[in-house]
Design an enzyme around this catalytic site. Structure first.
Site: not given
Ligand code: PLP
Length: 403
Positions: A122, A199, A202, A225, A361
């Site tokens: 992401h 990270d 998900q 999430k 993203c």
């Molecule tokens: N990392 C992953 C794999 C994601 O899917 C997301 C959000 O869709 C993020 C990071 C970023 O999360 P946040 O916008 O809640 O900080």
């Protein structure tokens, strides 16, 4: 017993209509809906307890502080951290990763040092490293994926050098639904004496994540999430690492003593929590984690895996269907014939079906796959087989319109 109708009752929004049709919410990878208990816990705190935490001797402040710190303990248990000192509240995954990039970067990286990320990250696990690169002249190495949508672990092994300082990798891809073999990757990194940031944005909503079993050094996730409120997230860090790092932001809470000449910093985890925290959101997050724990991940995983498998089977029967990635987890990405992802998403929306369209993203991943974007359906514990059927019927209808 998993009573899906009972669970759906816990989420009032699922009962609403859009365009006079029942809402079919399949954008859970972006954010999940909130059970009533989470909203009620937060409302109750605002109405009956509200006061700033850690600062007051008065009754309400102490009560609010107790709730806030109890929430930290709930998170600790949920991810099996050794101590609450290892649980830092942030605004979400993005802030957690930025914190590590900034603080680890400042303390442990210099010109020519390397961070390894992957092709399926992401933007929030790409751009912070680019910002660090512009400040510190570090190098970013990228582990490629296979055509199937899995990390090429042989190449990963070859990316390590004596300049590698950190590996930063997603647990689950938000586009491909790939579940990465994090334990193996942690072992590889540690074999090279390199720490690893996971990270888990998900993965935390869909599977039991045990930071001690994974042995990762840092882990980031977002409350929104995992059925919790927006604006709250977590950075887990091993105490030995967090202790070594400088603070992220300066301000109240994160200090021990302040003079105009010199400041000493608070102990963990407060060193990383400058300013008034979102103490109501931490209560909401704790309530959400309790909610999920009560249902149990065994049940949640079984339900979501069945849904995902069913969705893939049904979708693959549609003419012109292109599915992306292995969908190990609750994510299915696709394109149909020559229909633009935005057109498909927009027309599905008119049928009451909420999906995500675009690059999710993850623009570098789109380049790798040779597409501009995809349509993504992502599932949560409250989704049903009937909703998958509605999605499939909706896509067929749109495909017909496009001939
Ligand atoms: N990392 C992953 C794999 C994601 O899917 C997301 C959000 O869709 C993020 C990071 C970023 O999360 P946040 O916008 O809640 O900080």
């Amino acid at each position: 017993m998993f009573d899906i109708q009972q669970i759906r009752h816990d989420f009032p929004i699922l009962g609403r209509e859009v365009y006079n049709r029942p809402l079919v919410y399949l954008d859970n990878g972006a954010t999940t809906q909130k059970p009533l208990c989470v909203v009620q816990a937060m409302t109750d705190e605002y109405l009956n307890v509200n006061a700033n935490v850690h600062r007051g001797v008065h009754f309400l402040s102490q009560q609010a502080t107790d709730l806030h710190e109890a929430a930290r303990e709930t998170v600790r248990k949920f991810i099996n951290a050794r101590s609450t000192a290892e649980v830092v509240f942030t605004r979400g995954t993005t802030e957690s990763i930025n914190l590590v990039a900034a603080c680890f970067g400042q303390q442990c990286m210099g010109p020519g040092d390397e961070v390894i990320i992957t092709e399926m990250e992401h933007h929030s696990n790409i751009v912070p490293w680019q910002l660090l690169k512009s400040r510190k002249d570090i190098n970013i190495k990228v582990c490629p994926i296979t055509d199937e949508g899995r990390l090429d672990l042989n190449v990963l092994e070859r990316l390590f050098s004596e300049r590698t300082r950190l590996v930063s990798v997603c647990h689950v891809s938000n586009v491909l639904g790939t579940v990465n073999p994090i334990k193996d990757i942690v072992s590889k990194a540690h074999a090279h004496n390199v720490p690893i940031l996971v990270d888990a944005a998900q993965s935390v909503p869909h599977m039991a994540v045990d930071v001690q079993a994974l042995d990762c050094d840092f882990l980031a996730f977002s409350g929104h999430k995992v059925y919790g409120p927006t604006g709250i997230g977590v950075l887990y860090g091993k105490e030995e690492w967090l202790d070594k790092l400088p603070p992220y932001m300066g301000g109240g809470e994160m200090i021990d003593r302040v003079t105009f000449q010199h400041t000493t910093f608070n102990h963990l985890p407060y060193k990383f929590e400058a300013g008034t925290p979102d103490y109501v959101a931490t209560t909401g997050l704790a309530r959400a984690l309790d909610y999920v724990s009560t249902i149990g991940f065994e049940t949640i995983e079984k339900h979501e895996h069945e849904l995902t498998k069913y969705a893939r089977e049904q979708l693959s029967e549609i003419d012109g269907m292109r599915l992306f990635g292995p969908s190990d987890d609750a994510v299915v990405s696709f394109l149909v014939g020559n229909i633009h992802h935005l057109d498909l998403g927009t027309l599905l929306d008119r049928l009451g079906i909420a999906v995500r369209t675009g690059h999710h993203c993850a623009e570098p991943l789109m380049h790798r796959m040779g597409v501009e974007g995809t349509v993504r359906a992502s599932f949560a514990l409250y989704n049903t087989v009937e909703e998958v059927d509605a999605l499939v019927a909706g896509i067929r209808r749109v495909a017909q319109m496009f001939g």
